[in-house]
Design a protein around this motif. Structure first.
Motif, PDB file in Angstrom:
ATOM      1  N   THR A 243       0.836  -1.206   0.000  1.00 39.28           N
ATOM      2  CA  THR A 243       0.000   0.000   0.000  1.00 39.28           C
ATOM      3  C   THR A 243       0.872   1.259   0.000  1.00 39.28           C
ATOM      4  N   ALA A 244       1.951   1.229   0.767  1.00 36.27           N
ATOM      5  CA  ALA A 244       2.872   2.369   0.808  1.00 36.27           C
ATOM      6  C   ALA A 244       3.544   2.598  -0.538  1.00 36.27           C
ATOM      7  N   GLU A 245       3.667   1.543  -1.334  1.00 38.35           N
ATOM      8  CA  GLU A 245       4.287   1.662  -2.660  1.00 38.35           C
ATOM      9  C   GLU A 245       3.299   2.127  -3.730  1.00 38.35           C
ATOM     10  N   GLY A 246       2.014   2.211  -3.379  1.00 38.18           N
ATOM     11  CA  GLY A 246       1.024   2.692  -4.336  1.00 38.18           C
ATOM     12  C   GLY A 246       0.015   1.655  -4.786  1.00 38.18           C
ATOM     13  N   PHE A 247       0.097   0.434  -4.249  1.00 40.69           N
ATOM     14  CA  PHE A 247      -0.857  -0.613  -4.629  1.00 40.69           C
ATOM     15  C   PHE A 247      -2.215  -0.346  -3.978  1.00 40.69           C
ATOM     16  N   ARG A 248      -3.297  -0.636  -4.738  1.00 38.18           N
ATOM     17  CA  ARG A 248      -4.655  -0.419  -4.250  1.00 38.18           C
ATOM     18  C   ARG A 248      -5.539  -1.627  -4.584  1.00 38.18           C
TER      19      ARG A 248
END
Length: 341
Positions: A243-248
């Motif tokens: 999530t911190a890397e941009g995954f949703r």
């Protein structure tokens, strides 16, 4: 020192031990020596392919974390170039259906689970497992995030979208509340057996027995409804990192345990955007910062975490780190500062 490297046939025993430790619900690591040997062979063949020979996308890159002081393999992680190329890649998608009657003044919105193959052709982060003995410090983050340097360096081998399937909720006996409903109405097998067969690649039973029509979530038992899109307790750190890397999460869940599948455009992954290609210099790194570093050699890929001095255009490594990565002064590496949480 802990170093990430490609798996080899010599690691079969270690991979089998890791598979046994991972337990039920970890579909990509079945406790089956023949299947694991095939995964290793598939990975070795993928690493051996030249750039012009990998356009089909049917490659899988299996990596292991080795403790160089003991030679022990303590974890594994992997990337699939494109999923669903030879076998159907199944998910449930959580959507909505509206039932409305203005005449009666009734408006109802229901959640639906629809069986789909929407993620066919995307790249996948998979098979992430770290032995209990090494779950400390930055080890878990290194094992997970090393894949982003791999994606960044060998970008042309992967698709525009990257996904990761998160392990769903199951109890200590390996029973999934979501699967219990499916089993009762459509299958005659326990969750561990279904999970094991899927891990072996025997997935024809999915298409043969899964319900062919959308499933109304309201009609599921409360226990099954409650775990849709939820992760196993041991998987929460991995989800937090992604999530911190941009995954949703876009509403796609695993068909067995209803765990969420998260996605991100490859060029929007934070670690990929922030990584740099730098030339190696050898020197003292006492004043350096914690850095994740990978060499740029596909067949002999190495990645580790070490102190390094970032200078314009180059990266100063100490001799031990350079040797662990298989690089010398003037060689190129890809690196990213490993910030504290």
């Amino acid at each position: 020192m802990l170093v990430i490297r490609p798996i080899t046939s010599r690691d079969l025993g270690a991979l089998l031990r890791i598979a046994e430790e991972s337990g039920v619900g970890f579909t990509s690591l079945p406790v089956n020596e023949e299947r694991l040997a095939a995964k290793i062979a598939y990975s070795e063949a993928s690493f051996a392919l030249g750039d012009d020979d990998c356009q089909s996308g049917e490659q899988g890159y299996l990596l292991v974390m080795e403790d160089t002081e003991t030679g022990e393999v303590v974890g594994t992680t992997a990337l699939e170039a494109r999923v669903g190329q030879s076998d159907a890649f199944w998910h449930y998608h959580l959507g909505s259906a509206v039932h409305s009657s203005p005449t009666l003044g009734v408006h109802k919105e229901h959640q639906l689970l629809t069986l789909c193959n929407d993620y066919s052709g995307v790249s996948e982060l998979c098979t992430l497992f770290l032995s209990e003995s090494h779950r400390q410090g930055h080890n878990g983050r290194l094992l997970s995030k090393c894949r982003f340097l791999f994606l960044a360096e060998f970008r042309d081998r992967f698709a525009e979208v990257v996904i990761a399937e998160m392990r769903g909720v199951s109890d200590t006996e390996g029973q999934s509340p979501f699967w219990s409903w499916l089993q009762k109405h459509f299958f005659d097998m326990e969750f561990p057996q279904a999970d094991y067969l899927s891990g072996l690649g025997k997935k024809t039973f999915i298409a043969e027995l899964m319900p062919r029509h959308p499933v109304y979530v309201d009609m599921l038992p409360k226990a099954a409804q409650a775990v849709i899109g939820q992760v196993h307790d041991k998987t929460r750190p991995a989800l937090k990192l992604l999530t911190a890397e941009g995954f949703r999460w876009r509403g796609y869940v695993d068909i067995f345990d209803a765990g969420p599948t998260v996605e991100c455009d490859i060029d929007h992954i934070q670690a990929i955007r922030e990584s740099e290609r730098l030339q190696v210099a050898i020197g003292n790194t006492d004043d350096g910062i914690k850095t994740m570093i990978a060499n740029t050699n596909l067949q002999h890929f190495r990645c580790t975490l070490a102190n390094a001095l970032h200078r314009k255009g180059d990266l100063v490594l100490d001799r031990a780190t350079a040797d662990a990565l298989g690089v010398k002064a003037g060689d190129w590496v890809r690196a990213i500062a490993f910030e504290k949480e």
